[in-house]
Motif scaffolding. Sequence first.
Motif, mmCIF file in Angstrom:
data_model
loop_
_atom_site.group_PDB
_atom_site.id
_atom_site.type_symbol
_atom_site.label_atom_id
_atom_site.label_comp_id
_atom_site.label_asym_id
_atom_site.label_seq_id
_atom_site.Cartn_x
_atom_site.Cartn_y
_atom_site.Cartn_z
ATOM 1 N N ASP A 120 0.825 -1.203 0.000
ATOM 2 C CA ASP A 120 0.000 0.000 0.000
ATOM 3 C C ASP A 120 0.861 1.256 0.000
ATOM 4 O O ASP A 120 0.683 2.153 -0.826
ATOM 5 C CB ASP A 120 -0.980 -0.007 1.181
ATOM 6 N N HIS A 145 -5.752 -18.175 5.836
ATOM 7 C CA HIS A 145 -5.867 -16.742 6.120
ATOM 8 C C HIS A 145 -4.652 -16.290 6.915
ATOM 9 O O HIS A 145 -4.350 -16.832 7.980
ATOM 10 C CB HIS A 145 -7.142 -16.444 6.906
ATOM 11 N N TYR A 194 -2.051 -13.856 9.150
ATOM 12 C CA TYR A 194 -2.072 -12.940 10.286
ATOM 13 C C TYR A 194 -0.651 -12.438 10.514
ATOM 14 O O TYR A 194 0.327 -13.082 10.093
ATOM 15 C CB TYR A 194 -2.541 -13.644 11.558
ATOM 16 N N THR A 249 -1.815 -9.226 4.811
ATOM 17 C CA THR A 249 -3.203 -8.764 4.866
ATOM 18 C C THR A 249 -3.350 -7.246 4.989
ATOM 19 O O THR A 249 -4.446 -6.725 4.820
ATOM 20 C CB THR A 249 -3.951 -9.420 6.033
ATOM 21 N N GLN A 250 -2.272 -6.524 5.308
ATOM 22 C CA GLN A 250 -2.316 -5.069 5.447
ATOM 23 C C GLN A 250 -3.461 -4.631 6.372
ATOM 24 O O GLN A 250 -4.272 -3.771 6.021
ATOM 25 C CB GLN A 250 -2.475 -4.391 4.074
ATOM 26 N N THR A 251 -3.518 -5.258 7.550
ATOM 27 C CA THR A 251 -4.570 -4.958 8.510
ATOM 28 C C THR A 251 -3.974 -4.316 9.761
ATOM 29 O O THR A 251 -3.203 -4.968 10.459
ATOM 30 C CB THR A 251 -5.325 -6.245 8.904
ATOM 31 N N PRO A 252 -4.255 -3.073 10.089
ATOM 32 C CA PRO A 252 -5.081 -2.156 9.302
ATOM 33 C C PRO A 252 -4.360 -1.574 8.090
ATOM 34 O O PRO A 252 -4.989 -1.013 7.204
ATOM 35 C CB PRO A 252 -5.419 -1.057 10.308
ATOM 36 N N ASP A 253 -3.038 -1.721 8.056
ATOM 37 C CA ASP A 253 -2.259 -1.265 6.908
ATOM 38 C C ASP A 253 -0.918 -1.990 6.942
ATOM 39 O O ASP A 253 -0.545 -2.613 7.940
ATOM 40 C CB ASP A 253 -2.055 0.268 6.927
ATOM 41 N N THR A 259 1.796 -1.008 9.735
ATOM 42 C CA THR A 259 1.414 -1.466 11.079
ATOM 43 C C THR A 259 1.682 -2.958 11.228
ATOM 44 O O THR A 259 2.219 -3.407 12.253
ATOM 45 C CB THR A 259 -0.060 -1.158 11.365
ATOM 46 N N GLU A 260 1.316 -3.740 10.224
ATOM 47 C CA GLU A 260 1.618 -5.176 10.268
ATOM 48 C C GLU A 260 3.117 -5.423 10.345
ATOM 49 O O GLU A 260 3.590 -6.285 11.090
ATOM 50 C CB GLU A 260 1.050 -5.885 9.033
#
Length: 242
Positions: A13, A190, A192, A221-225, A228-229
């Motif tokens: 991203d 999935h 993590y 997964t870019q969660t939340p981005d 951060t991961e």
Amino acid sequence: MMEYGIQLYSIRDLLRADYKAALDTVAKQGYKLVETIVVPEVPAPQVGAWCKELGLKVSGTHTGAAYLTPDVLEKTIADHKAMGCNLLIIPGHDISTKEKVDGLINLINEVQPILEKEGITLAFHNHSREFLPNEDGQIVYDELLSRTSIKLELDTYWAYNAKQDPVALMDKLADRLVAIHIKDGNAEGHGYPLGMGTAPVKAVWQKAKEMGLPMIVESETQTPDGPTEAQICIDFLKAQGE
């Protein structure tokens, strides 16, 4: 101090918005190695210059087989040299039929000695599918092991997802391994961040440390981005100790 790497797909991203800012971010987080992905808008010499400026080493690239054909191979080699990178990793390929597997294996056996003469090691990165029968019943990972001498970057999470024991695989493949992707996720596929799934990441970390293998984070997964991961992952790695 142990040096950890990150596959830049983890922060795609930010990477696609501002390549240098992405490199600066992971450098400040404490990563020392980066694996690049192709971003055509950013020339390889520029990537190499930015990495040098930020104290990063391009430890490898994920370079598709399309960049290994005779018409573009010379540029691919030049790009790796411009980044100071001596490891080219095929990140995956269509291996759904025997014909396609044969094509990939023929390409590997043709290109590998050319790259070796240029000081570049050729390797293959797995997903789950290489450990499962393709349409013609082949286990492609076994085909690669027996029909080529290509080096391997073991993605330990995808091996786990294919119901393989990644630590046992690291032992089995020791002479062929050049790096691992250390990654977490559940058994259903999935992903993590490290420490938040069910993959045996602590055992993988310990084994990689014992073997002296570069550990490259890939958290998808870019969660939340992505950044951060990436931070969660390197905090987990640092917490394992030295």
